[in-house]
Structure formats: structure tokens, C-alpha cells
Scaffold this active site. Structure first.
Site, PDB file in Angstrom:
ATOM      1  N   ILE A 120      40.483  47.002  57.060  1.00 21.31           N
ATOM      2  CA  ILE A 120      39.661  46.172  57.790  1.00 21.31           C
ATOM      3  C   ILE A 120      39.963  44.942  57.550  1.00 21.31           C
ATOM      4  O   ILE A 120      39.518  43.880  58.242  1.00 21.31           O
ATOM      5  CB  ILE A 120      38.303  46.512  56.898  1.00 21.31           C
ATOM      6  CG1 ILE A 120      38.190  46.404  55.387  1.00 21.31           C
ATOM      7  CG2 ILE A 120      37.758  47.880  57.482  1.00 21.31           C
ATOM      8  CD1 ILE A 120      36.845  46.378  54.878  1.00 21.31           C
ATOM      9  N   TYR A 172      35.536  37.778  42.355  1.00 20.96           N
ATOM     10  CA  TYR A 172      34.818  39.024  42.665  1.00 20.96           C
ATOM     11  C   TYR A 172      33.336  38.811  42.947  1.00 20.96           C
ATOM     12  O   TYR A 172      32.702  38.982  43.705  1.00 20.96           O
ATOM     13  CB  TYR A 172      35.220  40.192  41.903  1.00 20.96           C
ATOM     14  CG  TYR A 172      34.367  41.452  42.326  1.00 20.96           C
ATOM     15  CD1 TYR A 172      35.026  42.208  43.379  1.00 20.96           C
ATOM     16  CD2 TYR A 172      33.632  41.909  41.507  1.00 20.96           C
ATOM     17  CE1 TYR A 172      34.174  43.463  43.593  1.00 20.96           C
ATOM     18  CE2 TYR A 172      32.686  43.283  41.757  1.00 20.96           C
ATOM     19  CZ  TYR A 172      33.095  43.912  42.785  1.00 20.96           C
ATOM     20  OH  TYR A 172      32.488  45.054  43.222  1.00 20.96           O
ATOM     21  N   ALA A 189      31.702  36.142  42.854  1.00 23.38           N
ATOM     22  CA  ALA A 189      31.311  35.099  43.971  1.00 23.38           C
ATOM     23  C   ALA A 189      31.270  35.763  45.319  1.00 23.38           C
ATOM     24  O   ALA A 189      30.560  35.411  46.286  1.00 23.38           O
ATOM     25  CB  ALA A 189      32.225  34.145  44.031  1.00 23.38           C
TER      26      ALA A 189
END
Length: 252
Positions: free
Chosen positions: A63, A153, A155
Site C-alpha cells: 500500500i 509510531y 505519533a
């Protein structure tokens, strides 16, 4: 007149569906009768997710790669013609205290945890608007508190919660609901994926248990239940909410 039988099966996209919460969520939606497109980087774990579940279709995709969010939505449109639920579950952790972070560690977390959900949701908007669909973002309950050593992470997940609230208001006139779940300590392979040793993982689990009032590690199926409930048609007046699934950790 009962029209339930004439209603088409919902179409659900779940990212990070190869393991953990994503796998449990894909299977939970399939058990409810939905057709699920399971997204992940690695084909083999996706096949394991789909094994024995005929309503789950694996689709290997990164993704974070350029153009992949658009390709995923094109595949869903071509195969199913609609999209009812988008679950932005994929996430990675690259632990490190300030002073040890590399640009790659920061960029990897931003691209997977934050940028990709934005681009995938944006690509899916026409289909979601047509179906009156739902976006479910998967955050983390620790993102509401300090998380030394994994601040980037946390954040990214806090930012995902702000996106949830903002999109809920922005997309309400278009008939799209946006919600989030914030798991706490859950039994998933995320520690192994970030390269933690068994000793370090044991230390992390001990800390998590000490800060979880219910005194245990949660199961992916418990988070999947919350996701399916928030995405259910009966939750049609619920939007903008971030639901902790954390054994009470965030309020302790």
C-alpha cells in the site's frame, strides 16, 4: 415487506490482513456474510488468512508503493462493483529513542501508518459514497499517552485518530461514516515483525500486563469484533468515535 434477502453482500477491504488483527477482521467479516478483499505485502500469509474462508479474496499489494491504492480500488471495482467498508489496519513499528532514529525508520512508519491510509481512503471515496460506506481506522490506545522509545509510531497513530475525527465531519454530508478502534496489548506478531528478541518481547509483555487493568493480553478476535460492530449497519448513527479495545489501559 422483508427485503433482507435481496440485499447484496457487503464488500470489505482489509489492509494488513496477513496476520494478527487484520486476519481476524477479514475472517470476522466473512463469517457475517461479507466478501472480503484481504490486502497485504506477502502472498503466503494472505493465502493462510483465506484458507477455509471462501468469501475472502487475497490481493497482494504494497500500500506504500506509488499507484497501489488506486490499483487496489480498481481491482475492487472491477471484481465487485462496490465497496462498503474500508479497514485501514496495516501498520509497522520501528522502535527507537530520539537520537537513534534514522530517516528510513521515520519514513517507513509515516508511509505505512499515515500516508497510505490517506491515499487509499481518497481513492475509495467514489465507491464509498455510492454505497454509504464506512472507513475504519486502526490506531493504538498507547497513542493517547506517552510511549518512550516508539514515539514516531505513536505519533502516526495519534494523527490517524485526528484524521478519523476530521473525515467524520468532512464526509458526513456524503453519507460516509468514519470510525476508529484503538487496540491495546494484543497477541499479534508485531513484535517479531520489528525484530525484537524473545527476551525483549517478554519484557514488553510484562510492561503491558502491568499497565492493563484487566490483567491479560487481548486477542485479535476481540479487536475484530469491535471493528465489525462499528462498521455494522446498526451503527449508522456512530461516526467520529475512537473506541479503545485495551483492557482499560488508556484510563488506568
Amino acid at each position: 415487506m422483508n427485503t433482507t434477502a435481496s440485499q447484496p453482500s457487503r464488500i470489505v477491504v482489509v489492509t494488513g490482513a496477513g496476520t494478527g488483527i487484520g486476519r481476524a477482521t477479514a475472517r470476522a467479516f466473512a463469517a457475517e456474510g461479507a466478501h472480503v478483499v484481504a490486502i497485504g505485502r506477502r502472498a503466503e500469509p494472505l493465502r493462510e488468512t483465506a484458507a477455509g474462508h471462501g468469501r475472502i479474496t487475497p490481493l497482494a499489494a504494497d500500500i506504500t508503493a506509488e499507484g497501489e491504492p488506486d490499483r487496489i480500488v480498481r481491482e475492487v471495482r472491477a471484481t465487485h462493483g462496490r465497496l462498503d467498508v474500508l479497514v485501514n489496519n496495516a501498520g509497522i513499528v520501528r522502535s527507537g529513542a530520539l537520537g537513534t532514529l534514522t530517516p528510513e525508520m521515520i519514513a517507513d512508519q509515516l508511509s505505512t501508518n499515515l500516508v497510505a491510509p490517506v491515499l487509499l481512503a481518497q481513492a475509495a471515496l467514489p465507491l464509498l459514497e455510492a454505497s454509504g460506506g464506512v472507513i475504519v481506522n486502526v490506531s493504538t490506545s498507547v497513542g493517547q499517552r506517552a510511549w518512550p522509545g516508539s514515539s514516531v509510531y505513536a505519533a502516526t497513530k495519534s494523527a490517524l485518530e485526528l484524521l478519523t475525527r476530521s473525515w467524520a465531519v468532512e464526509l458526513a454530508p456524503r453519507g460516509i461514516r468514519v470510525v476508529a478502534v484503538a487496540p491495546g496489548a494484543i497477541d499479534t506478531p508485531i513484535g517479531e515483525h520489528q525484530g525484537l528478541t524473545p527476551e525483549r518481547m517478554a519484557s514488553v509483555r510484562a510492561w503491558q500486563l502491568a499497565h492493563t487493568p484487566l490483567g491479560r493480553i487481548g486477542r485479535p478476535e476481540e479487536v475484530a469484533w469491535a471493528i465489525t460492530q462499528l462498521a455494522a449497519p446498526n451503527a449508522s448513527f456512530v461516526t467520529g468515535v475512537v473506541l479503545p479495545v485495551d483492557g482499560g489501559a488508556v484510563v488506568a
